[in-house]
Each structure stands twice: as C-alpha cells, then as structure tokens.
Write an enzyme that holds these catalytic residues in place. Structure first.
Site, PDB file in Angstrom:
ATOM      1  N   PRO A  37       5.902  20.090   8.027  1.00 44.83           N
ATOM      2  CA  PRO A  37       7.583  19.554   8.451  1.00 44.83           C
ATOM      3  C   PRO A  37       8.327  18.704   7.790  1.00 44.83           C
ATOM      4  CG  PRO A  37       5.786  17.919   9.399  1.00 44.83           C
ATOM      5  CD  PRO A  37       5.652  19.479   8.813  1.00 44.83           C
ATOM      6  N   GLU A  60      -4.318  15.095   8.863  1.00 49.22           N
ATOM      7  CA  GLU A  60      -2.213  14.481   8.387  1.00 49.22           C
ATOM      8  C   GLU A  60      -1.809  15.270   7.541  1.00 49.22           C
ATOM      9  OE1 GLU A  60      -1.395  11.860   9.386  1.00 49.22           O
ATOM     10  OE2 GLU A  60      -2.939  11.602  10.715  1.00 49.22           O
ATOM     11  N   ARG A  77      10.960  41.050  13.373  1.00 46.48           N
ATOM     12  CA  ARG A  77      11.792  41.568  14.019  1.00 46.48           C
ATOM     13  C   ARG A  77      12.951  42.243  13.140  1.00 46.48           C
ATOM     14  NH1 ARG A  77      14.934  39.393  16.676  1.00 46.48           N
ATOM     15  NH2 ARG A  77      15.037  40.340  18.457  1.00 46.48           N
ATOM     16  N   ASP A 109      21.841  39.788  18.514  1.00 47.27           N
ATOM     17  CA  ASP A 109      20.844  39.077  18.392  1.00 47.27           C
ATOM     18  C   ASP A 109      22.068  36.995  18.272  1.00 47.27           C
ATOM     19  OD1 ASP A 109      18.741  39.895  20.301  1.00 47.27           O
ATOM     20  OD2 ASP A 109      17.693  40.403  18.439  1.00 47.27           O
TER      21      ASP A 109
HETATM   22  N1  SAM Z   1       1.626  13.199   8.356  1.00 45.69           N
HETATM   23  C1  SAM Z   1       2.809  14.621   8.344  1.00 45.69           C
HETATM   24  C2  SAM Z   1       4.094  14.269   8.392  1.00 45.69           C
HETATM   25  O1  SAM Z   1       3.992  13.833   8.208  1.00 45.69           O
HETATM   26  O2  SAM Z   1       4.709  14.958   7.660  1.00 45.69           O
HETATM   27  C3  SAM Z   1       2.156  15.525   9.670  1.00 45.69           C
HETATM   28  C4  SAM Z   1       0.993  16.432   9.655  1.00 45.69           C
HETATM   29  S1  SAM Z   1       1.563  17.785  10.708  1.00 45.69           S
HETATM   30  C5  SAM Z   1       0.645  16.452  12.232  1.00 45.69           C
HETATM   31  C6  SAM Z   1      -0.344  18.720  11.303  1.00 45.69           C
HETATM   32  C7  SAM Z   1       0.390  20.061  10.052  1.00 45.69           C
HETATM   33  O3  SAM Z   1       1.451  20.840  11.836  1.00 45.69           O
HETATM   34  C8  SAM Z   1       0.342  19.812   8.913  1.00 45.69           C
HETATM   35  O4  SAM Z   1       0.697  19.884   7.715  1.00 45.69           O
HETATM   36  C9  SAM Z   1       1.862  21.232   9.548  1.00 45.69           C
HETATM   37  O5  SAM Z   1       0.980  22.205   8.184  1.00 45.69           O
HETATM   38  C10 SAM Z   1       2.059  21.679  10.729  1.00 45.69           C
HETATM   39  N2  SAM Z   1       3.452  21.516  11.653  1.00 45.69           N
HETATM   40  C11 SAM Z   1       3.546  19.940  12.631  1.00 45.69           C
HETATM   41  N3  SAM Z   1       5.212  20.450  12.619  1.00 45.69           N
HETATM   42  C12 SAM Z   1       5.343  20.942  11.337  1.00 45.69           C
HETATM   43  C13 SAM Z   1       6.810  21.633  11.589  1.00 45.69           C
HETATM   44  N4  SAM Z   1       8.062  21.149  12.370  1.00 45.69           N
HETATM   45  N5  SAM Z   1       6.975  22.651  11.188  1.00 45.69           N
HETATM   46  C14 SAM Z   1       6.298  23.648  10.528  1.00 45.69           C
HETATM   47  N6  SAM Z   1       4.657  22.456  10.734  1.00 45.69           N
HETATM   48  C15 SAM Z   1       4.517  22.203  10.881  1.00 45.69           C
END
Ligand code: SAM
Length: 249
Positions: free
Chosen positions: A88, A115, A153, A168
């Site tokens: 994220p 995490e 795509r 698109d």
């Molecule tokens: N503690 C992290 C933070 O606050 O940045 C978030 C960890 S999340 C619970 C677990 C995993 O989900 C991340 O390491 C990532 O690989 C994936 N993930 C969660 N949300 C995502 C998003 N919006 N985009 C891409 N990957 C995501």
C-alpha cells in the site's frame, strides 16, 4: 510475458488463472504465470517465512531471506527480470503504469502478508513498489492478480477479436462511453437511436461526446490531462455552461 509470483499462499491463484481470458492467454502461451511458494526458499527446519517484529508490537513480519533468495534465483536465470513489491506504500497503479509494465517481458511479483516484509527486502531486491489503491488488504496476492490482469490486456492477441485496450476507460485519458446490447427496448428504456443507425461516423461522434460527458460528470480531474480536440473543448464548454445555468435556475 512471464510473471513470477512469490507468495506463501499459492493456491489463491488457481481459480482466477483457470477462467476466461487469463486462462486463454496461458493456454496460448501469451503469458506465463509461475507461482512460487516462499516456504520452499526457507532454509530452517520449520521453513518459517515470518517472525516477530523487532521493537515489539502486534503481528508478524515476513522474513527477508526466503524472499531475497527467491528473487535472486529468478534473476540469476534471467538478469532482465524486474521485481515489483505489492504494497500500500507503493506507486498507485493506473492504466498508464499497466501499459508501461507491459513493455517489460518478465516481472517478479512479491506478495506480502501480515505486517508486510522486512525492510531489507526493499533495499536488496525490489525494483518497483506498487499499490493498487489507498486501502489495506490482507495480502499482496489479489493486488498481484489485478496487475497480471491489467498488464496482460496490453499483450497483442490477449483480448482476442477486434477489442482494443485503447478504447477502454482511461486509455485515452477519458472514461468510456455507455454500452448497449439487445434488446432495443427493455422496460421502456430505449437504446439511443444513433447506435441502431448503422452510421459509423455518427456513432463515433456520439461515443466521443458521451465519453466526454461521462468524464466531465464523474471524473473531471481526468480532463486536465486528456488529449482534447477543438471540437471536444467546445463540447465541454457547452457542458460547463449548461451546468452553470442549471445551478442558477
Ligand atoms: N502494515 C502494512 C502497511 O501499513 O503498509 C500493510 C501490510 S498488509 C496487511 C499485508 C500485505 O498486503 C502487504 O505487505 C502487501 O503485500 C499487501 N497489500 C495490502 N494492501 C495493498 C495495496 N493497497 N496494494 C498492494 N498491496 C497491498
């Protein structure tokens, strides 16, 4: 195009890759998706891929060694492979990025859990960090599938038929025009007459205008970066005037 996916939950990928266009793309050899279980790259006797965070706090952190070993093994086989960490905290994924990524033929997609990953993974082997939006999911597997779908795509032949990804939403900086199919009337709701006319020039003009109207109504921010003709600009000016007049009335 090769996608190497690193995950501790490889089964998540079975169903999405066994249906529709992704399956066809795999069958035709247009894409190859290799799903690697990170546990196979753990060397301790319990094949651990996560551990407690240094400094305390809730949750677990993914250990660096299995991920780094997996990426290095793939890069040894193909030094041109690029790695993308789904997080994220990464660059927000969008159509333009999907197109740019499709120009590169080998991606390693790293899926986090818990995490997230030990920071040293980023430092050692990550070329790019990608987020699919400003929300937090439980893992990187669904983001990896989003990316595989959107990037694939762009591969010639992937969509089959005459469909062009350039038509698109977002491809030309605008949302797509509304689509209709049979029947021509349903519960009193009719298909716009121009679409039944067979006049391709008029249909194209109508679609362009509806695309502009929809973007103006829903995502006016996109218009700032879209490529617009004089005719488009005049149409948008009219829409703005109509909106202002409606606001005054
Ligand atoms: N503690 C992290 C933070 O606050 O940045 C978030 C960890 S999340 C619970 C677990 C995993 O989900 C991340 O390491 C990532 O690989 C994936 N993930 C969660 N949300 C995502 C998003 N919006 N985009 C891409 N990957 C995501």
């Amino acid at each position: 195009m090769i996608f190497d996916v690193l995950t501790i939950f490889p089964k998540i990928f079975a169903s999405p890759l066994s249906e529709s266009l992704l399956k066809k793309g795999l069958d035709k050899g247009l894409i190859q998706v290799r799903v690697w279980n990170l546990r196979d790259f753990a060397e301790d006797k319990h094949r651990m891929t996560d551990d407690y965070p240094y400094g305390g706090g809730a949750g677990m952190v993914m250990k660096p060694e299995p991920v780094i070993r997996a990426v290095e093994a793939i890069k040894e086989e193909d030094p041109d492979a690029k790695s993308a960490l789904l997080t994220p905290q990464g660059e927000r994924f969008h159509q333009g990025l999907a197109k740019r990524m499709s120009a590169h033929k080998h991606w390693i997609l790293i899926c986090g859990r818990y995490e997230g990953l030990d920071e040293r993974v980023r430092m050692a082997v990550v070329d790019q960090e990608i987020s699919i939006g400003d929300y937090v999911l439980t893992g990187g597997e669904i983001p990896a599938l989003v990316l595989i779908d959107a990037v694939s795509r762009y591969i010639p032949g992937f969509l089959g038929g005459e469909h062009s990804v350039e038509e698109d939403s977002f491809s030309q900086g605008l949302l797509e025009y509304p689509q209709y199919t049979r029947p021509p009337v349903f519960r009193g709701l009719t298909v716009p007459e121009v679409l039944l006319s067979g006049n391709h020039a008029q249909i194209q003009r109508w679609r362009r205008r509806e695309s502009l109207r929809r973007t103006f109504q829903r995502r006016p921010d996109l218009l700032e970066r879209a490529l617009l003709s004089e005719e488009d600009l005049t149409f948008l000016r009219d829409l703005r005037n109509q909106k202002e007049m409606a606001g005054q009335g």
